[in-house]
Design an enzyme around this catalytic site. Structure first.
Site, PDB file in Angstrom:
ATOM      1  N   PHE A 164       8.753   1.784   7.294  1.00 53.65           N
ATOM      2  CA  PHE A 164       9.897   1.414   6.455  1.00 53.65           C
ATOM      3  C   PHE A 164      10.585   2.653   5.907  1.00 53.65           C
ATOM      4  CE2 PHE A 164       6.513  -1.717   5.871  1.00 53.65           C
ATOM      5  CZ  PHE A 164       7.148  -2.936   6.071  1.00 53.65           C
ATOM      6  N   ASP A 165      11.894   2.595   5.821  1.00 53.57           N
ATOM      7  CA  ASP A 165      12.639   3.514   4.975  1.00 53.57           C
ATOM      8  C   ASP A 165      12.436   3.056   3.532  1.00 53.57           C
ATOM      9  OD1 ASP A 165      14.499   5.451   4.107  1.00 53.57           O
ATOM     10  OD2 ASP A 165      16.141   4.006   4.252  1.00 53.57           O
TER      11      ASP A 165
END
Length: 305
Positions: A164-165
Site C-alpha cells: 500500500f501507499d
C-alpha cells in the site's frame, strides 16, 4: 442454514480484472454490446487467459485450503453484463480450479449497492466509474492496470503479499494536500508539528484492519499474508505514520520510506501480488513488475450507500 458473509474477507472482482479481456473490450468499445455478447457466445469453448488480478485472487482463495473451521475468503464476480455472457467466464473459472461460485450480473445497473449487499471489503475493476462510486460509498476499491503483460503475474509464492501507499490510500489525503499546495518543506514541517496526532483513515484503512484480523488467526504459525507500506515519505515525516498505525493497533510487516525514490524496484523485490497507490505515475511504473491498482480520491460530500 443460510450462508453468512460476515466474518469473511469478501473481494469483488470484475471480469476484466480477473481475466485478460483486452480483445473483447475492444470489440465492445468499437462495435457495441451486441457484438461483444455474440463474440463471447461464439467463443464459449475458449478458456480466458489470466488477467492482472488473477494471481491475487488465486492466492487469497488458497487461504480457504488452510487448516481451520471456516472459509476465510469469498470472491464474488461483479459484472455489468447479463448472465448470458457468463458461460465462458465460469468455464474458465472451473478450468483454473478457482473456488468462485457467486456472481452479480447487473444488466447495466450500477454495482455499488450490490457491493454493500455482499459486504465487500475490496473491489477490483478496470472500470474507473465503478471504482470511483465504490470509493465514494466507503468501499476500498482500485482501478486495476490492464495495459501491461500479465503472464509473469501468475507465478508467485504461496504467501500473499499486498503493498500500500500511505497518503490518500491507507491514510486520508490531508497531508498530501499540503504537499501539493505548499511544497515539501511545508509538508515536512506540518508532519513534524503533528507527529503526535494520528492521521485520519483513508479508503483502505478498513481493508488493512480486515487483513490484520486474518493475520492474528495465525499467531505463532506461518502467516499466509504479508503487508508492506511503500511511501514517498521519509524522516521526519515517518514518525506520524508509525504513531498512526500504533493508534490503530495495526502492524505493517514491512515499511519503506523512500523519500521520492522510485517504488518500482522495491515492489519487485517485495514480490507484491498487488500494489495500491493514488497516483497514476506510480501505478504505471509499478505495473511493469507487479499488478497495480490506482485508488481515486473520494469526492467531497459523498456518504455510504
Amino acid at each position: 442454514m443460510a450462508y453468512e458473509l460476515d466474518g469473511r474477507l469478501v473481494v469483488g472482482v470484475s471480469t476484466r480484472a480477473l481475466f485478460d479481456l483486452s480483445r473483447e473490450n475492444r470489440i465492445f468499445e468499437q462495435q457495441g454490446l451486441e457484438a461483444y455478447c455474440k463474440y463471447q457466445a461464439d467463443h464459449e469453448g475458449e478458456i480466458l487467459k489470466p488477467g492482472p488480478g488473477f494471481a491475487l485472487v488465486c492466492a487469497l482463495l488458497s487461504m480457504n485450503d488452510l487448516p481451520g473451521e471456516r472459509k476465510r475468503v469469498e470472491v464474488v464476480i461483479m459484472s455489468h453484463n447479463n448472465a448470458d455472457t457468463s458461460v465462458r467466464l465460469f468455464r474458465s473459472i472451473a478450468y483454473y480450479g478457482l473456488g468462485i461460485t457467486r456472481a452479480v450480473f447487473s444488466g447495466g445497473s450500477p454495482l455499488t449497492s450490490y457491493l454493500h449487499a455482499f459486504r465487500t471489503d475490496l473491489f477490483l475493476s478496470a472500470n474507473e466509474q465503478d471504482v470511483q462510486m465504490a470509493v465514494d460509498s466507503g468501499i476500498a476499491a482500485g482501478i486495476i492496470c490492464t495495459s501491461q503483460k500479465t503472464a509473469a503475474y501468475t507465478k508467485r509464492g504461496s504467501q500473499i503479499r499486498i503493498a500500500f501507499d500511505g497518503d490518500a490510500v491507507l491514510f486520508s489525503d490531508e497531508s498530501e494536500k499540503i504537499f501539493k499546495r505548499d511544497g515539501l518543506e511545508a509538508f515536512e514541517e506540518n508532519e513534524r508539528k503533528l507527529a503526535q496526532y494520528p492521521l485520519q483513515e483513508g479508503p483502505f484503512a478498513r481493508f488493512l484492519r480486515a487483513i490484520a484480523a486474518l493475520q492474528k488467526e495465525f499467531a505463532g504459525r506461518d502467516v499466509p499474508i504479508r503487508t508492506a507500506l511503500v511511501t514517498s515519505r521519509c524522516a521526519p515525516a515517518h514518525e506520524r505514520v508509525v504513531r498512526t498505525l500504533r493508534a490503530w493497533d495495526v502492524q505493517i510487516d514491512e515499511s519503506f520510506f523512500l523519500g521520492g525514490i522510485s517504488k518500482r524496484d522495491v515492489l519487485a523485490a517485495f514480490g507484491a501480488h498487488i500494489f495500491f497507490d493514488d497516483q497514476e505515475s506510480h501505478t504505471g511504473k509499478a505495473a511493469e513488475v507487479v499488478p497495480s491498482a490506482r485508488v481515486p480520491s473520494r469526492k467531497v460530500g459523498q456518504g455510504n450507500a
